[in-house]
Each structure stands twice: as C-alpha cells, then as structure tokens.
Design a protein around this motif. Sequence first.
Motif, PDB file in Angstrom:
ATOM      1  N   THR A   1      29.174   9.637   5.727  1.00 17.60           N
ATOM      2  CA  THR A   1      28.172   8.887   6.489  1.00 17.60           C
ATOM      3  C   THR A   1      26.854   9.647   6.450  1.00 17.60           C
ATOM      4  OG1 THR A   1      29.861   8.034   7.999  1.00 17.60           O
ATOM      5  CG2 THR A   1      27.571   7.888   8.725  1.00 17.60           C
ATOM      6  N   TYR A   2      25.792   8.956   6.058  1.00 18.80           N
ATOM      7  CA  TYR A   2      24.469   9.574   6.094  1.00 18.80           C
ATOM      8  C   TYR A   2      23.950   9.581   7.532  1.00 18.80           C
ATOM      9  CZ  TYR A   2      24.088   9.155   0.979  1.00 18.80           C
ATOM     10  OH  TYR A   2      24.284   9.271  -0.364  1.00 18.80           O
ATOM     11  N   VAL A   3      23.440  10.713   7.965  1.00 18.85           N
ATOM     12  CA  VAL A   3      22.754  10.816   9.252  1.00 18.85           C
ATOM     13  C   VAL A   3      21.306  11.171   8.935  1.00 18.85           C
ATOM     14  CG1 VAL A   3      22.633  11.957  11.491  1.00 18.85           C
ATOM     15  CG2 VAL A   3      24.872  11.554  10.395  1.00 18.85           C
ATOM     16  N   ILE A   4      20.368  10.306   9.333  1.00 22.67           N
ATOM     17  CA  ILE A   4      18.986  10.439   8.867  1.00 22.67           C
ATOM     18  C   ILE A   4      18.010  10.247  10.030  1.00 22.67           C
ATOM     19  CG2 ILE A   4      17.278   9.633   7.207  1.00 22.67           C
ATOM     20  CD1 ILE A   4      19.679   8.150   5.811  1.00 22.67           C
ATOM     21  N   PRO A   5      17.199  11.239  10.321  1.00 21.24           N
ATOM     22  CA  PRO A   5      16.084  11.008  11.262  1.00 21.24           C
ATOM     23  C   PRO A   5      15.101  10.017  10.644  1.00 21.24           C
ATOM     24  CG  PRO A   5      16.470  13.370  10.906  1.00 21.24           C
ATOM     25  CD  PRO A   5      17.242  12.640   9.861  1.00 21.24           C
ATOM     26  N   ILE A   6      14.607   9.084  11.414  1.00 25.95           N
ATOM     27  CA  ILE A   6      13.661   8.101  10.906  1.00 25.95           C
ATOM     28  C   ILE A   6      12.414   8.788  10.352  1.00 25.95           C
ATOM     29  CG2 ILE A   6      12.537   7.738  13.138  1.00 25.95           C
ATOM     30  CD1 ILE A   6      13.124   5.108  10.353  1.00 25.95           C
ATOM     31  N   THR A   7      12.112   9.989  10.854  1.00 23.15           N
ATOM     32  CA  THR A   7      10.932  10.719  10.403  1.00 23.15           C
ATOM     33  C   THR A   7      11.206  11.530   9.142  1.00 23.15           C
ATOM     34  OG1 THR A   7      11.515  12.372  12.080  1.00 23.15           O
ATOM     35  CG2 THR A   7       9.766  10.834  12.635  1.00 23.15           C
ATOM     36  N   CYS A   8      12.334  11.251   8.471  1.00 15.10           N
ATOM     37  CA  CYS A   8      12.620  11.810   7.144  1.00 15.10           C
ATOM     38  C   CYS A   8      12.707  10.703   6.088  1.00 15.10           C
ATOM     39  CB  CYS A   8      13.936  12.587   7.142  1.00 15.10           C
ATOM     40  SG  CYS A   8      13.886  14.177   7.976  1.00 15.10           S
ATOM     41  N   LEU A   9      12.602   9.444   6.489  1.00 10.08           N
ATOM     42  CA  LEU A   9      12.935   8.334   5.598  1.00 10.08           C
ATOM     43  C   LEU A   9      11.699   7.768   4.897  1.00 10.08           C
ATOM     44  CD1 LEU A   9      15.502   6.761   4.795  1.00 10.08           C
ATOM     45  CD2 LEU A   9      14.934   5.108   6.584  1.00 10.08           C
ATOM     46  N   ARG A  10      11.930   7.268   3.682  1.00 12.92           N
ATOM     47  CA  ARG A  10      10.920   6.515   2.923  1.00 12.92           C
ATOM     48  C   ARG A  10      11.647   5.447   2.101  1.00 12.92           C
ATOM     49  NH1 ARG A  10      10.954   8.251  -2.476  1.00 12.92           N
ATOM     50  NH2 ARG A  10      11.852  10.331  -2.808  1.00 12.92           N
ATOM     51  N   GLU A  11      10.882   4.734   1.269  1.00 12.12           N
ATOM     52  CA  GLU A  11      11.464   3.638   0.502  1.00 12.12           C
ATOM     53  C   GLU A  11      12.470   4.128  -0.541  1.00 12.12           C
ATOM     54  OE1 GLU A  11       8.076   4.804  -2.251  1.00 12.12           O
ATOM     55  OE2 GLU A  11       8.690   5.060  -0.171  1.00 12.12           O
TER      56      GLU A  11
END
Length: 416
Positions: A406-416
Amino acid sequence: MKNKLYKPRIIDQILQRYINTFSAVLLEGPKWCGKSWTAKQISNSYINLTDPTNNFQNLKLLKLDIERSFIGEFPRTIDEWELLPSIWDALRNKIDDKWEGKIILTGSTKPERTKVFHSGAGRIASLKMRPMSLYESNDSNGSVSLQDLFEHKKIIGESNKTLGNLIDFILRGGWPENLDKTIEQACLFNRNYIEAVSNERNIEFSTSEYNKTTMLHVIKSIARNDQTFVKNKTIMNETNISEPTLNKYFDILERFNLIESLPSWSHNLRSNLRIKKSSKIRLIDPSLSCAALGMTHESLLNDLRFLGFLFESLVVRDLLTYINAFDGKLFHLNQDDNDEVDLIVEKPNGDWGIIEVKLGASDIEKWESKLDKLISKMINNGAKPAKFKAIISGVSKYAYLTAKNTYVIPITCLRE
C-alpha cells in the motif's frame, strides 16, 4: 506571447497537444483560475471581449463583423468568447470548410444552450482548467508521481508541512492571485469572489426567480455538505426553495464552473451504475467552502471532522488536475452494501487504482485491510485487479510502500 512571471501549469502541455491536433480548443474553468495566462503562453495573437478600451470596442466590432474574430496570427486566443456566443457557430462553420486556422476559446461562463446551435462535437475540443494544485503552487515537492503508482514503482518522499500549513492551503485555495497574499488577504479575496458571482448584476442569464441571497444560501449549503452524498432535499430544506428552483441555481453555478460532481465508479465501463449511483457534489475549490461559511484557521482547528471533508475536497481538486496528464478519470465508490472508498483513479484502458484519503496517517493497517477487502470483493464481481492501492494523507512525513504493498503518500509529495 509568453510572460516571464507565468507559473507553469500541468495543463500547458495538454493544451499544446490539443491545439496541435484540433483546429479549435475550448479552455473553460472558473474565473481567476489562470485560463487567459495559460492560453497566451502558446498564442501568437489575442483578443479580449471584456476589454473596456474605447467603450468595449473589441466586442462592438465583432458584433458588426464576426469574421474579425479569426484575423490574427495562429494560434489565436479569443478571451471571454461567451459574450458573443455566435463565435462558436461561426468557428464551427470555418472548420467544416477545411479552414487551417488554430483558435483557443477561453471563458469563465458557459452561454445559454439556446444561444449556441451546434455542440461543436468533432470540431472543437474541450479542456477543463481548475485552480492550482499544490504541486503547481510549489506547495508539493512532487517527489511522488501519480503515474508511477500504476507501474508499481518504488517511491521515496518526505514532507515538512504541518497541519497549520495544510489549513492555510485550504483557506488560500489554488487561485494564482492569492499566492503572494497573506492568508487573511486571501480569505478576503475569496469572500469577495463568492459575493461577486452571487451578485445578480454579474449574471448574464439570470432568471426572473433569481435572488442573490438565495444563491448565497445554496452555496453555503453545498459548502456545508462538501464531499458528502447530499440529496437535493437536504439543500431544499436548508434554503427553503423548490427542486425546480434549486436546479436553476445549480445550472447557474455549473455555467460559472463553480460546482462539479464526482460520479460513482463501476468496473464495467458500460454499467448503468456509473449513472444511477449518487454523485458527490463539491465547490471547485475548498477555499470557496471556507469563504462561504466564514471559516478561519482557528475554527478549522476546532472542527477536525469538517476539516477532513475539506481536505478530501483539496485532494479531489489536485487529482483532477493530475489525471489530465494521462486522460484519466476520477470516481468515488459507494456500493449497495454501503462499502465505500473515497476515490478510484481510472486510465482510458480501464486500469484502476483505489485511494483512501485521511487527514492523518494513523491506523494504516486498518485502512489497508479495508482496501484489500474492497479490492477482493470487486475482483469477485468481475473487476480486473487494481494496479495500486494508496492512502493519501494530509499530515504525515514520509511517502513509502508498506509491506502489504500500500502506498502511503502525503499530498504535499504528490504530482501528476
């Protein structure tokens, strides 16, 4: 017509691809999201129908001779074209005659359907532009690519953003005009934005039933129920209006590109469940919900449940921008037995990923189990396996892949 102050947008390359493919592109979105600046970056000539120079000379001239709309170097942008809806049909006719021009139409308001005689299908391509994502406003470091998740690539990311930062991002919104403002100034701008679009004098297609106060009440009701399965009856009770009247206000907000619905997902591309299931309605940016309800940094801190809904709305806004890069679609999932997951991302070929949105990053194993259960259930019902499962969080430090994939990702690390 490039501007050195322009902040690159994800839609830039998409618009370039579209204008290379089609004779005309409609770039639509809410006021102040940056449409004009974006169109200008790839345009060689430009005309604005709201230019007040010489008592709105541009608009007057085009009313007398609509062919003037298309005179200039290509690509040519016609800004706020909806003030002269006949431009649409004139452009469609030119394309039918194998015309070799390239036109970008930009507008914040969709004209009444009765003022445009042809849909433009097959001639004029449409692109939806939204307020800035966190990656576009430089508030996400972009260390994790959404597209990489579909390929099950390893991710590494670290965020230094706090809950306070996240609240400020929600209050400020993705409006380019707000990037250099203080949060207090941004909130004032957003409140004025709500007032402006609710002002009857600014609505070119107002009905005899239109009332500014009622419109504000409708907006507030949508804001209170942001990212929920709110029924029309709930909004009708909160605003004391009939359903036909409510639908007229919805129509106005849709024409202003201020509301949109997130449809329900079915693994079967032809399933009527995509139509019959309830949609989640939302304002185009969570900052508008805050402005409509008078929310402040302190009031959001004291209402973490509502903050969670607003955070989900922010994630939806950003994902809708990111998926444009690969022509993806975004859905929610709400099954008959009330099994629900926040978001489904789908590629054109039917590949899909499942996402749970959480303000914090606690109880990861609990949410993993929920996602695994839903994926197994959907596979048993005929869906192909999910390409990825992810938890997008608001306040967490690291982006990583768990032992259960499962990927756990802060929204402030995400891009397209």
